[in-house]
Design a protein around this motif. Structure first.
Motif, PDB file in Angstrom:
ATOM      1  N   GLU A  23       0.826  -1.206   0.000  1.00 62.43           N
ATOM      2  CA  GLU A  23       0.000   0.000   0.000  1.00 62.43           C
ATOM      3  C   GLU A  23       0.863   1.261   0.000  1.00 62.43           C
ATOM      4  OE1 GLU A  23      -3.191   0.101   2.876  1.00 62.43           O
ATOM      5  OE2 GLU A  23      -3.234  -2.089   2.907  1.00 62.43           O
ATOM      6  N   VAL A  24       1.885   1.271   0.827  1.00 58.45           N
ATOM      7  CA  VAL A  24       2.759   2.443   0.933  1.00 58.45           C
ATOM      8  C   VAL A  24       3.501   2.689  -0.381  1.00 58.45           C
ATOM      9  CG1 VAL A  24       4.821   3.333   2.100  1.00 58.45           C
ATOM     10  CG2 VAL A  24       2.995   2.274   3.441  1.00 58.45           C
ATOM     11  N   GLU A  25       3.969   1.630  -1.012  1.00 55.44           N
ATOM     12  CA  GLU A  25       4.702   1.773  -2.273  1.00 55.44           C
ATOM     13  C   GLU A  25       3.810   2.344  -3.375  1.00 55.44           C
ATOM     14  OE1 GLU A  25       6.204  -2.201  -2.623  1.00 55.44           O
ATOM     15  OE2 GLU A  25       8.031  -1.699  -1.532  1.00 55.44           O
ATOM     16  N   ARG A  26       2.527   2.001  -3.368  1.00 56.79           N
ATOM     17  CA  ARG A  26       1.604   2.592  -4.347  1.00 56.79           C
ATOM     18  C   ARG A  26       1.417   4.083  -4.092  1.00 56.79           C
ATOM     19  NH1 ARG A  26      -1.002  -2.445  -3.916  1.00 56.79           N
ATOM     20  NH2 ARG A  26      -2.419  -1.732  -2.295  1.00 56.79           N
ATOM     21  N   GLU A  27       1.447   4.468  -2.819  1.00 53.10           N
ATOM     22  CA  GLU A  27       1.255   5.875  -2.460  1.00 53.10           C
ATOM     23  C   GLU A  27       2.496   6.729  -2.739  1.00 53.10           C
ATOM     24  OE1 GLU A  27      -0.340   8.445   1.346  1.00 53.10           O
ATOM     25  OE2 GLU A  27      -1.002   6.381   1.055  1.00 53.10           O
ATOM     26  N   PHE A  28       3.680   6.118  -2.666  1.00 52.26           N
ATOM     27  CA  PHE A  28       4.942   6.845  -2.855  1.00 52.26           C
ATOM     28  C   PHE A  28       5.798   6.160  -3.925  1.00 52.26           C
ATOM     29  CE2 PHE A  28       3.697   7.684   1.553  1.00 52.26           C
ATOM     30  CZ  PHE A  28       3.740   9.068   1.581  1.00 52.26           C
ATOM     31  N   PRO A  29       5.359   6.171  -5.176  1.00 52.69           N
ATOM     32  CA  PRO A  29       6.120   5.479  -6.222  1.00 52.69           C
ATOM     33  C   PRO A  29       7.486   6.104  -6.496  1.00 52.69           C
ATOM     34  CG  PRO A  29       4.368   6.780  -7.193  1.00 52.69           C
ATOM     35  CD  PRO A  29       4.174   6.829  -5.700  1.00 52.69           C
ATOM     36  N   GLN A  30       7.694   7.324  -6.043  1.00 51.72           N
ATOM     37  CA  GLN A  30       8.967   8.010  -6.269  1.00 51.72           C
ATOM     38  C   GLN A  30      10.073   7.521  -5.333  1.00 51.72           C
ATOM     39  OE1 GLN A  30       6.310   9.196  -4.638  1.00 51.72           O
ATOM     40  NE2 GLN A  30       6.762  10.978  -3.398  1.00 51.72           N
ATOM     41  N   ILE A  31       9.717   6.734  -4.334  1.00 51.43           N
ATOM     42  CA  ILE A  31      10.714   6.229  -3.385  1.00 51.43           C
ATOM     43  C   ILE A  31      11.083   4.797  -3.754  1.00 51.43           C
ATOM     44  CG2 ILE A  31      11.216   5.663  -0.983  1.00 51.43           C
ATOM     45  CD1 ILE A  31       9.296   7.879  -0.161  1.00 51.43           C
ATOM     46  N   GLU A  32      12.369   4.567  -3.943  1.00 52.08           N
ATOM     47  CA  GLU A  32      12.864   3.229  -4.254  1.00 52.08           C
ATOM     48  C   GLU A  32      12.834   2.378  -2.985  1.00 52.08           C
ATOM     49  OE1 GLU A  32      16.969   1.051  -5.754  1.00 52.08           O
ATOM     50  OE2 GLU A  32      16.884   3.230  -5.685  1.00 52.08           O
ATOM     51  N   THR A  33      12.378   1.137  -3.130  1.00 51.93           N
ATOM     52  CA  THR A  33      12.380   0.216  -1.998  1.00 51.93           C
ATOM     53  C   THR A  33      13.078  -1.076  -2.406  1.00 51.93           C
ATOM     54  OG1 THR A  33      10.255  -0.784  -2.555  1.00 51.93           O
ATOM     55  CG2 THR A  33      10.201   1.140  -1.098  1.00 51.93           C
TER      56      THR A  33
END
Length: 89
Positions: A23-33
Motif C-alpha cells: 500500500e505504501v509503495e503505491r502511495e509513494f512510487p517516487q521512493i525506491e524500496t
C-alpha cells in the motif's frame, strides 16, 4: 531516497509488513524500496546494518546514508507519517 525492508519469508511479522508496504509503495512510487531476506546472499546488508530482529525498515537519504531505523511492525498510517517526516514529502 530509498527504503530497505529487511525480513525473511518465514517471518510472520514480515508477512504482515509486506501488505502494508504494498500500500505504501503505491502511495509513494517516487521512493525506491528493496526487500532484503536475511537468509539469502544479500544478508550482508543485514549484517552491515546490524539487524538482530526482524522486520526492520531502514530509511536512506539520496547519498545512501542512514536517516532512521524502525524495528517491528507498523501500520500504513504510521509508515506514511514517517516517510513524510523523513523525506519532507
Amino acid at each position: 531516497m530509498k527504503i530497505l525492508k529487511i525480513g525473511a519469508v518465514w517471518c510472520v511479522n514480515c508477512i504482515v509488513m509486506r501488505s502494508v508496504w504494498e500500500e505504501v509503495e503505491r502511495e509513494f512510487p517516487q521512493i525506491e524500496t528493496e526487500f532484503i531476506d536475511i537468509d539469502d546472499e544479500t544478508s550482508e546488508l543485514a549484517r552491515k546494518y546490524d539487524v538482530k530482529d526482524i522486520p526492520v525498515t531502514i530509511f536512506l537519504d539520496a547519498a545512501g546514508e542512514e536517516k532512521e531505523v524502525l524495528k517491528g511492525t507498523r501500520n500504513k498510517e504510521e509508515m506514511v507519517k514517517k516517510i513524510k517526516e523523513i523525506f519532507n514529502i
